[in-house]
Design a protein around this motif. Structure first.
Motif, short mmCIF file in Angstrom:
data_model
loop_
_atom_site.label_atom_id
_atom_site.label_comp_id
_atom_site.label_asym_id
_atom_site.label_seq_id
_atom_site.Cartn_x
_atom_site.Cartn_y
_atom_site.Cartn_z
N HIS A 69 0.72 -1.33 0.13
CA HIS A 69 0.01 -0.17 -0.07
C HIS A 69 0.78 1.03 -0.09
CE1 HIS A 69 0.94 -0.88 4.43
NE2 HIS A 69 0.90 0.56 4.34
N HIS A 70 2.22 1.01 0.10
CA HIS A 70 3.05 2.41 0.39
C HIS A 70 4.19 2.09 -0.74
CE1 HIS A 70 4.61 5.72 2.92
NE2 HIS A 70 5.81 5.39 2.27
N ARG A 71 4.63 3.28 -1.19
CA ARG A 71 5.33 3.43 -2.24
C ARG A 71 6.92 2.57 -2.06
NH1 ARG A 71 8.81 8.92 -3.96
NH2 ARG A 71 9.71 8.54 -2.03
N PHE A 72 7.08 1.56 -3.12
CA PHE A 72 8.16 0.81 -3.17
C PHE A 72 7.99 -0.48 -2.36
CE2 PHE A 72 10.75 4.79 -3.56
CZ PHE A 72 10.76 5.03 -4.77
N ASP A 73 6.75 -0.58 -1.43
CA ASP A 73 6.59 -1.98 -1.11
C ASP A 73 6.71 -2.95 -2.07
OD1 ASP A 73 5.80 -0.76 1.60
OD2 ASP A 73 3.51 -1.37 1.35
N GLN A 74 7.36 -4.10 -1.69
CA GLN A 74 7.78 -5.01 -2.57
C GLN A 74 7.96 -6.45 -2.39
OE1 GLN A 74 12.24 -4.51 -3.94
NE2 GLN A 74 11.41 -2.40 -3.30
N CYS A 75 7.92 -7.59 -3.03
CA CYS A 75 8.26 -8.91 -2.87
C CYS A 75 8.45 -9.59 -4.12
CB CYS A 75 7.02 -9.53 -2.04
SG CYS A 75 5.61 -9.84 -2.68
N GLY A 76 9.44 -10.55 -4.10
CA GLY A 76 9.59 -11.32 -5.32
C GLY A 76 10.62 -12.40 -5.40
N VAL A 77 11.21 -12.60 -6.32
CA VAL A 77 12.42 -13.77 -6.48
C VAL A 77 13.70 -12.89 -6.33
CG1 VAL A 77 12.37 -13.40 -8.88
CG2 VAL A 77 13.14 -15.75 -7.83
N VAL A 78 14.68 -13.65 -5.87
CA VAL A 78 16.19 -13.14 -5.53
C VAL A 78 17.07 -14.20 -5.78
CG1 VAL A 78 16.12 -13.37 -3.11
CG2 VAL A 78 17.20 -11.41 -4.10
N TYR A 127 6.94 -15.57 -10.88
CA TYR A 127 8.23 -15.44 -11.37
C TYR A 127 8.91 -16.77 -11.71
CZ TYR A 127 7.48 -10.80 -9.44
OH TYR A 127 6.91 -9.57 -9.35
N ARG A 128 9.42 -16.81 -12.69
CA ARG A 128 10.41 -17.77 -13.05
C ARG A 128 11.76 -17.28 -13.23
NH1 ARG A 128 7.95 -21.47 -17.86
NH2 ARG A 128 8.72 -20.05 -19.12
N PHE A 129 12.63 -17.93 -12.29
CA PHE A 129 13.95 -17.67 -12.52
C PHE A 129 14.63 -18.63 -13.24
CE2 PHE A 129 17.91 -18.74 -10.04
CZ PHE A 129 18.82 -17.31 -10.12
N SER A 130 15.70 -18.51 -14.12
CA SER A 130 16.20 -19.64 -14.61
C SER A 130 17.84 -19.38 -14.91
CB SER A 130 15.72 -19.63 -16.36
OG SER A 130 14.38 -20.38 -16.18
N ARG A 131 18.58 -20.35 -14.62
CA ARG A 131 20.05 -20.41 -14.76
C ARG A 131 20.57 -20.89 -15.93
NH1 ARG A 131 24.71 -22.37 -10.28
NH2 ARG A 131 26.31 -21.23 -11.37
N ARG A 132 21.61 -20.64 -16.46
CA ARG A 132 22.35 -21.18 -17.68
C ARG A 132 23.65 -20.92 -17.49
NH1 ARG A 132 19.21 -24.07 -21.35
NH2 ARG A 132 21.23 -24.50 -22.35
N GLU A 133 24.37 -21.81 -16.77
CA GLU A 133 25.76 -21.53 -16.27
C GLU A 133 25.71 -20.04 -15.50
OE1 GLU A 133 28.42 -24.08 -18.98
OE2 GLU A 133 27.64 -22.58 -19.96
N ASP A 134 26.30 -18.90 -15.97
CA ASP A 134 26.43 -17.70 -15.40
C ASP A 134 25.54 -16.68 -15.90
OD1 ASP A 134 28.13 -17.72 -17.54
OD2 ASP A 134 29.83 -17.00 -16.60
#
Length: 199
Positions: A69-78, A127-134
């Motif tokens: 409800h407030h500016r920059f409130d956030q959540c997600g993948v990291v 969210y879908r976080f994917s890795r291919r080596e680096d």
């Protein structure tokens, strides 16, 4: 993958683990950012992650930020390696009209921020976080089925063992409950490039 596989970087005061969800109540003045443009450094957001040396995989999570409800409130993948090398993808609340769907990539102590405006009534994002080596890819979806690319990036310190997972924070004087569900690891959904060949 079980909750026992995850470890806190900066454990928050208020959170809960349930069979089908993780809930984090953010603390005011918590954030992740390094130097660029603002010239300040914030490195105090709660991060819950697991470690892996697997070079090819995808991690999916559903986020519910109905209480933001407030500016920059956030959540997600990291993916948080250390204070100067990390990436994140999230929706950041702006006002009653719109919010920012975006990502931040931080290499060697400098952050960038790429965003697009979405309606303020969107309160769930996958969210879908994917890795291919680096190299890494972050995608998003409103239904958990059709994913859209948000960011492809290279992480200079991301070639070996990494840590990845979820985060939630409130950079200003705010607090809200972030809910994470449907977490899973799968075969890498970000397929090898089939166009122009490498030099």
């Amino acid at each position: 993958m079980t909750i026992q596989d995850f470890k806190w970087t900066r454990e928050p005061d208020n959170y809960s683990f349930k069979p089908d969800r993780i809930e984090i109540t953010t603390m005011p003045y918590t954030d992740l950012w390094q130097r660029t443009y603002y010239h300040f450094r914030n490195d105090n957001a709660p991060v819950l992650q697991m470690e892996t040396e697997e070079k090819f995989f995808s991690f999916i999570v559903k986020t519910d930020f109905s209480e933001s409800h407030h500016r920059f409130d956030q959540c997600g993948v990291v993916m948080y390696l250390d204070s100067e090398n990390w990436l994140k993808g999230s929706v950041e609340y702006e006002n009653e009209s719109f919010q920012h769907l975006g990502s931040v990539v931080t290499n060697h102590g400098y952050s960038d921020w790429a965003t697009t405006a979405i309606p303020a009534d969107v309160k769930v994002m996958w969210y879908r976080f994917s890795r291919r080596e680096d190299d890494y890819c972050i995608e998003c979806s409103q239904d958990g089925e059709a994913f859209t690319q948000m960011r492809i990036c290279h992480m200079w310190e991301g070639a070996g063992k990494i840590s990845f997972g979820i985060y939630a924070c409130s950079p200003e004087d705010s607090s809200f409950k972030a809910v994470f569900t449907d977490m899973r690891i799968m075969e890498c959904a970000w397929k090898a490039h089939d166009g122009q060949q490498p030099d």
